[in-house]
Design an enzyme around this catalytic site. Sequence first.
Site, PDB file in Angstrom:
ATOM      1  N   GLU A  32       0.846  -1.198   0.000  1.00 53.17           N
ATOM      2  CA  GLU A  32       0.000   0.000   0.000  1.00 53.17           C
ATOM      3  C   GLU A  32       0.883   1.250   0.000  1.00 53.17           C
ATOM      4  OE1 GLU A  32      -2.300   0.093   3.602  1.00 53.17           O
ATOM      5  OE2 GLU A  32      -3.609   1.719   2.913  1.00 53.17           O
ATOM      6  N   LYS A  70      -8.971   2.490  -2.537  1.00 55.01           N
ATOM      7  CA  LYS A  70      -9.379   1.823  -1.304  1.00 55.01           C
ATOM      8  C   LYS A  70     -10.832   2.162  -0.966  1.00 55.01           C
ATOM      9  CE  LYS A  70      -7.154   1.243   3.267  1.00 55.01           C
ATOM     10  NZ  LYS A  70      -5.994   1.756   4.049  1.00 55.01           N
ATOM     11  N   CYS A  94      -5.577  -3.283   2.065  1.00 51.82           N
ATOM     12  CA  CYS A  94      -5.523  -3.343   3.539  1.00 51.82           C
ATOM     13  C   CYS A  94      -6.898  -3.411   4.208  1.00 51.82           C
ATOM     14  CB  CYS A  94      -4.718  -2.147   4.041  1.00 51.82           C
ATOM     15  SG  CYS A  94      -4.021  -2.399   5.698  1.00 51.82           S
TER      16      CYS A  94
END
Lengths: 613, 613
Positions: free
Chosen positions: B44, B126, B162
Amino acid sequence: MPQLRVALAQVNPTVGDIEGNARIVVDRARRAADAGAHLVLFPEMMLTGYPPEDLVLRRSFLTASQDAVGRLAHELGRAGLGDLGVVVGYLDACRDPSPRLGRPAGEPQNSAAFLHGGRLVARYAKHHLPNYGVFDEFRYFVPGDTLAVVRLHGVDVAMTICEDLWQEGGPIAVCHAAGVGLVANINGSPYERKKDDVRCELTRRRSAEAGATLAYVNMVGGQDELVFDGDSIVVAPDGEVLARAAQFDEELLVVDLDLPAAHSNVDGQVDADDGTSMRVERVTLLSEPVPAYDAVRGPQCERLDDCAEVWAALVTGTRDYTRKNGFSTVLIGLSGGIDSAVVATIAADAIGPDNVHVVGMPSRYSTEGSVADAEELAQRRGLQWSLLPIGGVVEAYEKAFTDSAAGLGGGLHGLAEENLQSRVRGTAWMAMSNQLGHLMLVGGNKSELATGFATLYGDTAGGFAPLKDVPKSLVWDLARWRNAAARDRGEVEPIPQQIIDKLPSAELAPGQLDQDRLPPYDVLDAVLTDYVERDLGRAQLLAAGHDAEVVDKVIRLVDLAEWKRRQYPPGPKISPKNFGRDRRLPITNRWRETPAPVDAAGDDSAAPDRATR
Amino acid sequence: MPQLRVALAQVNPTVGDIEGNARIVVDRARRAADAGAHLVLFPEMMLTGYPPEDLVLRRSFLTASQDAVGRLAHELGRAGLGDLGVVVGYLDACRDPSPRLGRPAGEPQNSAAFLHGGRLVARYAKHHLPNYGVFDEFRYFVPGDTLAVVRLHGVDVAMTICEDLWQEGGPIAVCHAAGVGLVANINGSPYERKKDDVRCELTRRRSAEAGATLAYVNMVGGQDELVFDGDSIVVAPDGEVLARAAQFDEELLVVDLDLPAAHSNVDGQVDADDGTSMRVERVTLLSEPVPAYDAVRGPQCERLDDCAEVWAALVTGTRDYTRKNGFSTVLIGLSGGIDSAVVATIAADAIGPDNVHVVGMPSRYSTEGSVADAEELAQRRGLQWSLLPIGGVVEAYEKAFTDSAAGLGGGLHGLAEENLQSRVRGTAWMAMSNQLGHLMLVGGNKSELATGFATLYGDTAGGFAPLKDVPKSLVWDLARWRNAAARDRGEVEPIPQQIIDKLPSAELAPGQLDQDRLPPYDVLDAVLTDYVERDLGRAQLLAAGHDAEVVDKVIRLVDLAEWKRRQYPPGPKISPKNFGRDRRLPITNRWRETPAPVDAAGDDSAAPDRATR
C-alpha cells in the site's frame, strides 16, 4: 405569528467536568427563566466539554454523560424550570448499533437533548461530522439520520449541531422540507482570525435555505490549543441579523422572535439532498402560542477589530489553560526582547500582574540594556520580578566537558554552545516552576517555531506558549496595539518602546542578530503564510513572486523542524493552520520540494540540527 | 487450471522518498521477472511511503505521486519488464470530484495501479477507510467505489487495499460476485504483538468469502512510531496457507498458484453488501493461460516467539528511525539500570556497537555499582564509553539559586531537587548530541511514561525512545530473553546479571527506590493494561479484582501525566494502544474516575506535578 423568547447561553464549559458543566446549565436556565425566556440553548457537547477526544471511547465516560443528562432534566424540573425548553449538547450512544472493527456496539454520537417538563423529550445526533483541520469526528462518532421536530408554544423547533451548517444538504434541507420555524444550531466552533465574518454569512445562507429563523449558539473559552470565541447570532430567513452576542465573553443573549405557526405534519423518511435520507420525528409539547406580549429587541454587539480580536483570543486561551489546569500563577523568563514582553503582558491581562512572576537570567552575551528593559517592563505593570544570572552554571558545564573524555574536551562551539546557554535557562525555569508551583509560559512565536529557530528544552521549555500561532510581524503589531489601547484608556503603556524598536536577537553569541540567519521577518512571514497556511508548493511560491533563494531556505528550514514542533507546548490557535492539531506531518519524511543541494549529504547531515537552535 | 507465478515484494519504502521508492519497485520487479514471475505485488502507498499524513493534502505531493506512477510504468516497459504485471500502491486523486468544506475537488485517494506493457492499465481506490487507532484515513482520502478486474494469462485478478479485508462486505463481496480468481491485497499494516495470528485467520476467512486465492503483501520497516512487520501471506479459499514470508525482514516471496480460469463477465454496478454498491470494470490483457510448467512450492517461514518478535520490532523501529532521519550514530545515557542497558543493546543490534556511544553521568546519589555496571555493559558489547560527572554543575545551580532573590534562596528540595539532577544530565546529553551529531536515545519505559514517573527535559530528553511502548515487566523479560539468545549462539551475554537483578531506582535522592512511590511493577503493569489498553473504568477495574487503593493511585497518576506524555519522543508501537498515535486525550481534562480526594484542592495542587518526576 407566534412569539417565542429565546435565550442563547454563551458559556465556558470544561472538558471532563460533567458535574460542573451541568451546574452551569442549571444556573443559566434559571437566569433565562427569570428573563422570561421560553427556550434556552446551550453549546455543542455542553455536558462533556468539547472536544473530549479519546475520552469519548471510554465506556465509563459515555455512561456518565448519559446519566448526567437524565439527572439534569430531573433537576431542572425539580427546580421549577420544567416549563422552559432547554437544548443541551452531550455525548450519547447510537440506538441502532452497527458494530465494526475498533468500534463497539452502541457507538458514540455527538448529541443534543431537548429537555422539558423534567424529562428528555427529544434527541438529535449530529449528521455532518467534520474530519479535517482540528476535527477528528469520524474517529469518535457515527452520524445521526433522524431530525426531531419539537412543537413548543405552537412553533416547530429543530435541533442541529455545528458542522450541520457547514456542509450542503442534510438537516438544513430536511428542516425546509419539514416546515420548521426555528432551527436551534448548537456549536463548539473554534476561533480563527476573521471567522466571525464567515460565520455570519453562513448562518444567513442556511437560514434562507431552511426557510426558518436560525439561532446559533457557540461556547467561549480555552481548551488546550482551541479558543472558542462565542459570537452567537440569531438570523431571520430574509438575512436580517436579529441579535448578536459578544466575542470571547460569557453572555446570555435574549431575543424575542416572531415565528411561523406550526403548519406541517411531514414525517418519516425525507430526502436530505446529500445522498442520504433522514427520518423526521415529531414531538408535540405545546400546540398553542403564548399570549401576545411586548417584544424586546436583542442586543447587537460590536465586532472587535483584528488586533483586539487576536489579543482577546490569546488572553482567553492563556487564562483558561492556566485556570482549568489548576494553576493560579505563571512564570516567564524575560529576555528584554519583544516576545517575552508581549507574553508577560498577555499573562497580566489574563490572570492579573500579581500572579505573573518574571525572571531575568542574563549570560555573558546578554547586553546591559536587555536586563534593564526587562526590569522596566516588570515595573510598569507591577509584575513579580527577580534576577538569576546563569554564568556560573555555564562555566561549570564547560569545566565538566573539558575534564571528561566524552568527546567535548575542546569545548563546545557553534550551535551546541548557543543551545547550552538556552538549556541552562530552561532547567532553571523548570526548577522554579516545580518548587514554587508556577505554570511556565514559553515566549516563542510562530515564525521561530516554523523555522526551528529555538532550542529544544531551552527557550521552548514550559507548559503553554501564548504566541505559538502568532507570526513575529504580528507580535510587533500586537505590542503597538496594546500600548495604544493603554494610551486610549489613559494608562501607562505596558511595553517600553525600546523593546519594540530593538533589532531582534537571541543573545546567545556576541553581537548576534536574528537577521544573520533568517530572512527579514516581513519577508519570512509572507513565505511562511503561503507555504504553511496555503500549502503552496515551490513552483507556486515562485509564481506568487517570492524570491527563489528565500523560498528554498524557508522550505528547508520548515521541513527539517517538524520534530521540534512536535515537542512544543500547546498555544492558542488563531490561524487556519496552526502547528498543533491542524498540521500533522511525519517526522521521518524525505519529501523535498527544493532542488537537491549541491552536497547531497548536506541534507542528511542537517538532521541533527532538528534538535538544535 | 491456469497457472500463475506470483511474487510478493515485502519491502521497506520511506515516506516522502518517491524516487527512492520507485527505484525499489524497479529493482524488485527485475528480480521477480528473473524468478519467472508473471505478477509482482508491492505494498500500500509504496511510492509515497505510508502513512504520509498531511503530505497528502499538499497538491505538489499528490502531483508528484501521480507523475511518478506514470514514469514508473514507462521505465518498467523500457527496462524489458513490460510482460510482468506490477501492482503498486500510490497516491492518486478521485476522478469524480465532489468538493466540500476543507476538501478541494479531485480529492486524494489511497490507490493501487496495475502496470503492464509500459502502461497503467487499471486503477483501484481503497473502499474501506480506517479511522481508528493509529489511522486517520477519513482525514485524507475519499473512498473508492470501483473494482477493476484484470484478466492476466487467463486469470481474473482484482486489487484491494488493507482495510478492505478488515470490514465486512465491500470489495471482497464484489470479488465473489465477479468471479475473481486472485485477490491481490496490498498493505501498510503496522505491527502489534500477536497480530500475525489475527491476520492469518482474517486472510483465510476473506479468501473463503471471495472464493478466490488471496495474496496479502505487507511492508516492513519503521516509520516514526509505526513498525511494519511484513508477514506477507498467500492463502487458498479452502484455508490452506500456500506461502508465508518472514517477519520484519525484506523478502521477495515467490509462489506458484493454480487458479480458476476466468469464467465471469459480470460488470457494471454490483451490490457490495455493505450498504453501498460498487462498479466492476474489466480489463483484458491476456486471455490465454501460460503453457503448463513445473510449479515450485512457496516458502513457509517460521513465526517468531513473543519476545523475539517484540525484540525484532524494537530493533527495526530504532534502526529505521535512525537511518531514515540521516543519523549514523546514537548516544545513550547509561545509569547502570535495566532500561538504559536494554536500549543500548537494542541500539547495538540495530546499527552496530561501533555506532553506539554511551555516557555515564554520576551524581552525588549514584552508587559506585551503577557506574561499574554501566561500564561493564559497554565493555561486553564494545560500545563507545565515556564518563562525565555532573556534581559540579548541580553545585553551580545551587549556588545560583541561593545567591538570587528568585524565591529559591532556601535551596531546592523534593521533586524540584530531584528533577534538577535529571535535567542537568538532559542538557549535557543534548550538548553532546548537538556537537557530535549523535541521535539521542531515551531510556524510559511505558510504565514510567504512563504514571509520569520521569523528568521532562531530563531523562526524557532525546529523539527516540525504543521502550516507549514496553511495560517495565516486559523490559526484564526482554533482557533475559536477549541474554539467553546470546548463550544459545555461544556469545557473551550482553547485559550483566546484576543489572537485571538490582531493585530499580532513579538514584535522585539517597537510598531511593521506585517501589517507594509506585506499586510493584507486576501489580502496576496489570492495572495499566486494563486501564490503558482495555479502557476499563474504575468500577470495572475493581470488578476485575484489582486492589482499590492501587487502582485509585494508578488512575490519578495516569490522568495527570497526559501533558508529559505529549512531550515524549516517539518510540516503536508494539501494543494495541501505545501513548503516541493511538491514545489522544485532552491535556485540560477534569474527568476523574476516582472518588474525590478528601482534600478536594489536592487534585488541583497536583497539577504542577505534571511537569515533574
